[in-house]
Write an enzyme that holds these catalytic residues in place. Structure first.
Site, mmCIF file in Angstrom:
data_model
loop_
_atom_site.group_PDB
_atom_site.id
_atom_site.type_symbol
_atom_site.label_atom_id
_atom_site.label_comp_id
_atom_site.label_asym_id
_atom_site.label_seq_id
_atom_site.Cartn_x
_atom_site.Cartn_y
_atom_site.Cartn_z
ATOM 1 N N GLN A 198 -13.971 14.815 14.775
ATOM 2 C CA GLN A 198 -14.983 15.223 15.358
ATOM 3 C C GLN A 198 -15.860 16.195 14.550
ATOM 4 O O GLN A 198 -16.939 16.444 14.543
ATOM 5 C CB GLN A 198 -14.461 15.981 16.625
ATOM 6 C CG GLN A 198 -14.524 14.866 17.928
ATOM 7 C CD GLN A 198 -13.076 14.219 17.881
ATOM 8 O OE1 GLN A 198 -12.284 14.797 16.893
ATOM 9 N NE2 GLN A 198 -12.837 13.150 18.619
ATOM 10 N N GLU A 216 -4.716 5.952 18.871
ATOM 11 C CA GLU A 216 -4.483 6.551 17.614
ATOM 12 C C GLU A 216 -3.166 7.001 17.484
ATOM 13 O O GLU A 216 -2.739 7.629 18.368
ATOM 14 C CB GLU A 216 -5.333 7.761 17.411
ATOM 15 C CG GLU A 216 -5.568 8.501 16.129
ATOM 16 C CD GLU A 216 -6.376 9.312 15.919
ATOM 17 O OE1 GLU A 216 -7.571 9.540 16.628
ATOM 18 O OE2 GLU A 216 -6.203 10.151 14.937
ATOM 19 N N ASN A 228 -14.958 10.884 28.326
ATOM 20 C CA ASN A 228 -15.291 9.583 28.721
ATOM 21 C C ASN A 228 -14.281 9.198 29.999
ATOM 22 O O ASN A 228 -13.670 10.227 30.491
ATOM 23 C CB ASN A 228 -15.067 8.293 27.752
ATOM 24 C CG ASN A 228 -13.680 8.374 27.441
ATOM 25 O OD1 ASN A 228 -12.745 8.593 28.115
ATOM 26 N ND2 ASN A 228 -13.498 7.858 26.043
ATOM 27 N N GLU A 267 -10.455 9.617 29.600
ATOM 28 C CA GLU A 267 -9.935 11.151 29.435
ATOM 29 C C GLU A 267 -10.288 11.794 30.776
ATOM 30 O O GLU A 267 -9.297 12.796 30.993
ATOM 31 C CB GLU A 267 -11.071 11.776 28.285
ATOM 32 C CG GLU A 267 -10.609 11.089 26.994
ATOM 33 C CD GLU A 267 -11.961 11.030 25.975
ATOM 34 O OE1 GLU A 267 -11.854 10.533 25.085
ATOM 35 O OE2 GLU A 267 -12.961 11.607 26.263
ATOM 36 N N GLU A 289 -14.904 19.111 22.853
ATOM 37 C CA GLU A 289 -15.059 17.791 23.035
ATOM 38 C C GLU A 289 -13.609 17.263 23.046
ATOM 39 O O GLU A 289 -12.634 17.190 22.431
ATOM 40 C CB GLU A 289 -15.538 17.288 21.648
ATOM 41 C CG GLU A 289 -15.738 15.727 21.484
ATOM 42 C CD GLU A 289 -16.706 15.270 22.469
ATOM 43 O OE1 GLU A 289 -17.286 15.823 23.218
ATOM 44 O OE2 GLU A 289 -16.565 14.202 22.650
ATOM 45 N N ASP A 348 -18.660 11.600 19.730
ATOM 46 C CA ASP A 348 -19.052 13.026 19.044
ATOM 47 C C ASP A 348 -20.409 12.781 18.804
ATOM 48 O O ASP A 348 -21.093 14.072 18.802
ATOM 49 C CB ASP A 348 -18.196 12.770 17.574
ATOM 50 C CG ASP A 348 -16.782 12.609 17.696
ATOM 51 O OD1 ASP A 348 -16.189 12.621 18.826
ATOM 52 O OD2 ASP A 348 -16.264 12.090 16.585
ATOM 53 N N HIS A 402 -7.487 8.530 7.471
ATOM 54 C CA HIS A 402 -7.186 7.945 8.768
ATOM 55 C C HIS A 402 -7.713 6.520 8.759
ATOM 56 O O HIS A 402 -8.915 6.181 8.112
ATOM 57 C CB HIS A 402 -8.032 8.604 10.012
ATOM 58 C CG HIS A 402 -7.482 9.852 10.363
ATOM 59 N ND1 HIS A 402 -8.060 10.523 11.624
ATOM 60 C CD2 HIS A 402 -6.732 10.681 9.717
ATOM 61 C CE1 HIS A 402 -7.187 11.585 11.541
ATOM 62 N NE2 HIS A 402 -6.410 11.961 10.641
HETATM 63 P P1 AMP Z 1 -15.741 7.540 22.868
HETATM 64 O O1 AMP Z 1 -14.690 6.786 23.889
HETATM 65 O O2 AMP Z 1 -15.406 8.937 23.256
HETATM 66 O O3 AMP Z 1 -15.434 7.401 21.396
HETATM 67 O O4 AMP Z 1 -16.892 6.891 23.123
HETATM 68 C C1 AMP Z 1 -17.617 5.894 23.281
HETATM 69 C C2 AMP Z 1 -18.876 6.089 23.842
HETATM 70 O O5 AMP Z 1 -19.931 5.197 23.057
HETATM 71 C C3 AMP Z 1 -18.847 5.245 25.251
HETATM 72 O O6 AMP Z 1 -18.831 5.998 26.184
HETATM 73 C C4 AMP Z 1 -20.470 4.673 25.303
HETATM 74 O O7 AMP Z 1 -21.349 5.574 25.900
HETATM 75 C C5 AMP Z 1 -20.756 4.445 23.871
HETATM 76 N N1 AMP Z 1 -21.091 3.198 23.155
HETATM 77 C C6 AMP Z 1 -19.887 2.355 23.109
HETATM 78 N N2 AMP Z 1 -20.330 1.234 22.538
HETATM 79 C C7 AMP Z 1 -21.693 1.403 22.352
HETATM 80 C C8 AMP Z 1 -22.669 0.167 22.027
HETATM 81 N N3 AMP Z 1 -22.195 -0.779 21.618
HETATM 82 N N4 AMP Z 1 -24.001 0.925 22.158
HETATM 83 C C9 AMP Z 1 -24.109 2.217 22.552
HETATM 84 N N5 AMP Z 1 -23.395 2.783 22.813
HETATM 85 C C10 AMP Z 1 -22.065 2.515 22.832
HETATM 86 C C1 GLC Z 2 -10.422 11.232 15.862
HETATM 87 C C2 GLC Z 2 -9.821 10.409 14.663
HETATM 88 C C3 GLC Z 2 -10.776 10.234 13.447
HETATM 89 C C4 GLC Z 2 -12.093 9.979 14.153
HETATM 90 C C5 GLC Z 2 -12.563 10.442 15.375
HETATM 91 C C6 GLC Z 2 -13.994 9.819 15.981
HETATM 92 O O1 GLC Z 2 -10.777 12.508 15.692
HETATM 93 O O2 GLC Z 2 -8.688 11.079 14.342
HETATM 94 O O3 GLC Z 2 -10.316 9.620 12.403
HETATM 95 O O4 GLC Z 2 -13.000 9.997 13.103
HETATM 96 O O5 GLC Z 2 -11.639 10.461 16.209
HETATM 97 O O6 GLC Z 2 -14.375 10.285 17.024
#
Ligand code: AMP
Ligand code: GLC
Length: 454
Positions: free
Chosen positions: A112, A87, A291, A294, A265, A439, A175
């Site tokens: 979020q 991003e 994750n 992070e 978060e 989120d 965004h």
């Molecule tokens: P983030 O990277 O914080 O946006 O979180 C993404 C999270 O979504 C990952 O850590 C997975 O646990 C979950 N996720 C991603 N793709 C899938 C999917 N296709 N089905 C279910 N959960 C998913």
């Molecule tokens: C970040 C992005 C926003 C998005 C969100 C999803 O905050 O700026 O656009 O909706 O992540 O997790």
């Protein structure tokens, strides 16, 4: 009990009680996500028209922010090539205009806070108070019906109103989310997995602008909050973080004094100074959600480089490395709960014990599957339907390792005086989009846990 059995029973428990949770305060980032599902031919033509060589430069290394069209297209390629999310702030007006004219497939709630407000308030019926930096008509229209409130100053008094009753004619923080599926091909590149690149045409969330209502009347706004979630620190830089951090610290002190558990978060924060400052702030939080990327980035600023590398080395992520990193983080900061999520499984390390921790993350995995499948969670029915998505088989080895290392049983173990809860998640094969799943997971798990605590 089988995982399917545990999923079904956890869902029933949370569904029955989640509506009884008191007010949840959500701060600070809300925006509009203009979601664009990339088309290979269209992207390629744009790259050629802009100049391939100029664009390719940025697919090797991301710019700091986006000031030109080649930087925008190159950054999209950077994400596609690696299947990684990124991003960047879009500073230039002409590029903002280019993105607007390129268009989008749908407008969705973003940030979020916005995503959690719609899920908690609009779907689960949990009352929320949200910080919305700019309330344009477009932004207001994206809020679902339900007990969702923003503070409004009327004759020097704070009133809580639904965002659509706020009557704001403020700016739209757009965004642009460029989503691509696994196997997406452009030029010689092929995406190893689905993901997105985000271009933030937004001067408010990117600098963590905090509204006067929240600056001057925070005590009152927070006065009957039972829980709080803080997010949106990720785009700050060494140059601009000091002022918002002072405000956040003050807000956290008010919440700590009232014994309100606050969840952070965490989102990927490229600036190291800001990441260090977040680490220093963590003792004021009850809980944190993150994750693997992070968690690795935090280990780096804690001087744990080897461990950081281990977290990013394997797929699925090595659960022993994750547990070790979670211990280090818990011990350094005193946070009582760390919720880790990765593609395929979640872990929760808590200072306290009970099956409700595991059950809440099971519930969260159902909500995540619904969000992946549909791009939104329209109602609790879609969360139930996610029960049909199969439990991820690829992480059987992860569970075996946890059984061997920590004597894990039905996703529960006691390690070094902490409780470690594990679940294999449900993975949607062809997700509609990827943005906002994290989120959905974190807010469902945190609030779900408080709903079913004995
Ligand atoms: P983030 O990277 O914080 O946006 O979180 C993404 C999270 O979504 C990952 O850590 C997975 O646990 C979950 N996720 C991603 N793709 C899938 C999917 N296709 N089905 C279910 N959960 C998913
Ligand atoms: C970040 C992005 C926003 C998005 C969100 C999803 O905050 O700026 O656009 O909706 O992540 O997790």
């Amino acid at each position: 009990m089988s995982w399917d059995g545990l999923y079904a029973s956890a869902f029933e428990k949370v569904r029955e009680r989640i509506g009884k949770v008191g007010k949840v305060l959500l701060a600070y980032n809300t925006n509009i996500d203009a979601v664009h599902y990339l088309k290979s031919g269209d992207l390629e033509e744009r790259i050629r028209r802009t100049g391939i060589d100029e664009v390719l430069k940025y697919s090797e290394e991301l710019p700091e922010n986006i000031k030109s069209v080649p930087q925008l297209l190159g950054s999209i390629l950077w994400s596609v090539k690696r299947g990684k999310a990124a991003e960047l702030f879009v500073e230039s007006c002409p590029v903002r205009f280019y993105m607007k004219r390129w268009g989008w497939n749908e407008l969705r709630m973003g940030g979020q806070v916005g995503i959690m407000a719609n899920l908690l308030g609009g779907v689960y019926g949990v009352p929320v108070i949200a910080h919305v930096p700019q309330l344009s008509r477009l932004q207001a229209g994206l809020f679902k019906n339900g007990p969702i409130y923003v503070p409004k100053l009327v004759d020097g008094e704070v009133k809580l109103v639904h965002p659509r009753e706020f009557g704001g004619e403020e700016e739209s923080c757009l965004h642009h989310i460029y989503e691509f599926p696994r196997g997406f091909r452009v030029l010689d590149f092929e995406a190893p997995r689905e993901n997105r690149f985000i271009g933030a045409a937004d001067d408010y969330n990117t600098t963590l602008f905090i509204r006067d209502e929240f600056r001057e009347y925070f005590d009152e706004i927070a006065s009957n909050a039972e829980l709080a979630v803080v997010s949106g620190l990720q785009a700050l830089t060494a140059e601009n973080y000091a002022e918002p951090f002072e405000m956040i610290r003050a807000n956290l002190e008010v919440l700590n004094e009232r014994n309100v558990p606050v969840h952070l978060e965490f989102a990927f924060t490229p600036d190291e100074t800001v990441r260090k400052a977040i680490l220093d702030l963590l003792p004021k939080f009850w809980s944190v959600g993150l994750n693997e990327v992070e968690l690795a980035s935090i280990m780096e600023v804690m001087g744990e480089r080897k461990l950081a590398e281990k977290l990013l080395a394997d797929d699925p992520v090595d659960p022993v490395a994750v547990t070790e990193a979670m211990f280090k983080l818990a011990e350094k900061t005193g946070v009582k709960r760390i919720h880790f999520h990765t593609y395929g499984y979640y872990l929760a390390l808590t200072e306290y014990r009970g099956e409700f921790v595991r059950d809440a993350i099971l519930f969260a995995a159902l909500a995540a599957a619904a969000k992946a499948k549909l791009g939104d969670v329209p109602s609790i029915n879609e969360v139930v339907e996610a029960m049909d998505v199969p439990v991820n088989k690829k992480v059987e080895s992860v569970e075996e390792t946890l059984v061997r290392e920590y004597g894990m049983n039905e996703g529960m173990a006691e390690v070094n005086g902490y409780q470690l809860a594990f679940i294999p998640t449900k993975i949607v094969e062809k997700p509609k989009s990827t943005v906002g799943i994290g989120d959905t997971i974190s807010s469902s798990a945190f609030v779900g846990e408080f709903a079913i605590r004995p």
